[in-house]
Design an enzyme around this catalytic site. Structure first.
Site, PDB file in Angstrom:
ATOM      1  CB  CYS A 192      38.279  30.921  45.738  1.00  0.00           C
ATOM      2  SG  CYS A 192      39.748  30.801  44.699  1.00  0.00           S
ATOM      3  CD  GLU A 200      41.403  28.567  48.960  1.00  0.00           C
ATOM      4  OE1 GLU A 200      40.677  29.239  48.191  1.00  0.00           O
ATOM      5  OE2 GLU A 200      42.367  29.025  49.576  1.00  0.00           O
ATOM      6  CD  GLU A 218      36.044  30.411  40.853  1.00  0.00           C
ATOM      7  OE1 GLU A 218      36.254  30.879  41.984  1.00  0.00           O
ATOM      8  OE2 GLU A 218      36.690  29.459  40.381  1.00  0.00           O
ATOM      9  CE  LYS A 232      55.777  29.089  40.091  1.00  0.00           C
ATOM     10  NZ  LYS A 232      54.637  30.036  39.961  1.00  0.00           N
TER      11      LYS A 232
END
Length: 489
Positions: free
Chosen positions: A295, A261, A393, A186
């Site tokens: 990330c 993750e 973030e 996906k």
């Protein structure tokens, strides 16, 4: 699928692609389509069939049917398929890079590099699959023989992000293929075309039907089916920590294997004994890769007070040289943010920092490049811990610089986060390098190295950055079950 992609001499006929299930292209669905826009121009480039629960179920059924045949191949035979796909990726590198740049805004040269990075996982795991070793165990009686064998878990699923549409897909798909597991993938809506292009290459490579399936569309419906269907034995997800926590709850219903993750908030530490030229270049490479949308990019730059002025001057000089523009321009280093939401978050973090006393050393505004979601490469000084940019973030091209005075202080600040994905430090002192690396609570540490990710090493986080590892020999473990056989003779 309506497409407006200008790919020179394209052999990947993207106009006729749809969702890829059981070796067939689903080009028309009753649920309609979803749109993909070029973030450099905001122009519509594609309308992709919108899959949902029904298509996910069909893909799982196809993968389940393909499992007996795929797992029965020898490791060498599976490796041959993987290397065919790798070779096709490299052969069509420019086409893949163009598709990637147009749909999610990654600078063209970075996109080309990502194709190489993706191919490296197919190379690595084509060999790693041949090293799935069992063992014999000393028996407790003379009439017994004890053995441990490793077998593929079965059908696996991968939910991949938009920021590395081929890299993260390959990092999940390659160990699955090597272990003998068919996959249902996906991809993120903003990066579906890259995944479908890879499926086309898999078709060209002659993969058996059902071994690789791509289903895009309704995230909720597809995800629910992947987690509810008993045939799916393992799921790998890359995305936000918030979504990851919800997936843990979903996985508990059937006790599925799950690797995550998740988000990161990487510290980048520059000690007073560091090579400042290398540190500044490393900070640029880490922070501004993919316009800061990674990330593991440097989110918090801590510089020793004694070298902060010199480092800041070097860093700002290099940042000012970065060229912003349309991602398809091969001279561009900073493309757009992926969408308006990403751009607004960057503006929010910069505005918050300025209101609380931060000084903008360069950048600090949206860019006037084209009509896309551009933000200037930005460096800020006088950063304090109460600013949003030091705890959230940012996912954009903004680098905050904070000062520190001693090792103990900066280690404490670096570890003061719920995340634990990646950290960086620059030093010329061997003892400091070892002790600080061991003290940082992060799954990946770049020691005088701003780009640490490679296929042959494990990648993953600690704390709320997830669990499980991808890459290295560790990355194939979650695709295998260990079976103990006790033989009486």
């Amino acid at each position: 699928m309506a497409v407006n992609l200008q790919v020179q001499n394209s052999l990947i006929d993207i106009e006729n692609l749809g969702l890829y299930v059981n070796g067939e292209w689903l080009t028309t669905l009753k649920s309609g389509t979803f749109k993909i826009k070029n973030p450099s121009t905001k122009e519509l480039i594609a309308e992709v069939p919108k899959g949902g629960r029904e298509e996910a179920k069909a893909a799982i059924k196809a993968a389940e049917a393909a499992f007996p045949g795929w797992k029965s191949l020898t490791a060498a035979e599976r490796a041959d398929y993987m290397l065919k796909l790798r070779d096709l990726m490299l052969e069509h590198q420019e086409e893949l890079a163009t598709i990637m740049s147009m749909e999610m805004g990654k600078a063209y040269n970075e996109s080309k590099a990502e194709v190489n990075f993706s191919a490296s996982f197919l190379t690595w795991y084509s060999e790693e699959g041949k090293r799935i070793y069992g063992e014999t165990v000393p028996a407790s009686a003379p009439n017994k023989r004890l053995m441990v064998i490793k077998q593929p878990v079965g059908v696996v699923a991968a939910i991949t992000p938009w920021n590395f549409p081929l890299g993260m897909l390959a990092r999940k798909l390659a160990p699955a293929l090597a272990a003998g597991c068919p996959s249902v993938i996906k991809p993120a809506s903003q990066a579906t075309l890259s995944a479908l292009a890879l499926a086309k290459l898999a078709e060209m490579a002659g993969y058996p039907k059902g071994v690789i399936n791509i289903v895009a569309g309704s995230t909720r419906e597809i995800s629910d089916e992947l987690f509810d269907h008993p045939a799916v034995k393992k799921i790998s997800f890359t995305g936000s920590t918030e979504v990851g926590k919800e997936l843990v709850k979903k996985s508990a219903r059937r006790l599925k294997k799950l690797s995550l993750e998740l988000g990161g908030h990487a510290p980048f530490i520059v000690f007073e004994d560091a090579d400042l030229e290398k540190a500044a270049s490393g900070a640029v490479a880490s922070k501004f890769r993919n316009s800061g949308q990674t990330c593991i990019c440097a989110n918090r730059i801590y510089v020793h007070r004694n070298v902060k002025k010199k480092f800041s001057e070097l860093f700002v000089e290099k940042v000012k040289e970065l060229k912003v523009g349309n991602s398809l321009d091969s001279s561009v280093e900073i493309g757009p943010l992926v969408n308006e939401g990403g751009l607004n978050k960057v503006k929010e973090h910069v505005d918050d920092a300025v209101q609380k006393g931060a000084e903008v050393l360069c950048g600090g505004n949206t860019s006037d490049e084209g009509n896309g979601y551009f933000y200037e490469p930005t460096v800020m000084d006088n950063i304090t811990d109460d600013m949003k940019i030091m705890s959230e973030e940012t996912f954009g091209p903004v680098a905050p610089i904070a000062v520190f005075d001693d090792d103990e202080e900066v280690i404490k600040k670096a570890n003061d986060t719920e995340y634990g994905l990646a950290a960086y430090l620059y030093t010329s002192n061997l003892e400091r390098a070892v002790l600080v690396s061991e003290s940082l609570n992060f799954g990946v540490v770049g020691l005088n190295d701003a780009i640490p990710s490679v296929a042959q090493a494990p990648f993953g986080g600690m704390n709320e950055s997830g669990y499980g590892r991808e890459g290295g020999h560790q990355g194939i473990r979650d695709y295998l079950e260990e079976k103990f056989i006790s033989l009486g003779i």
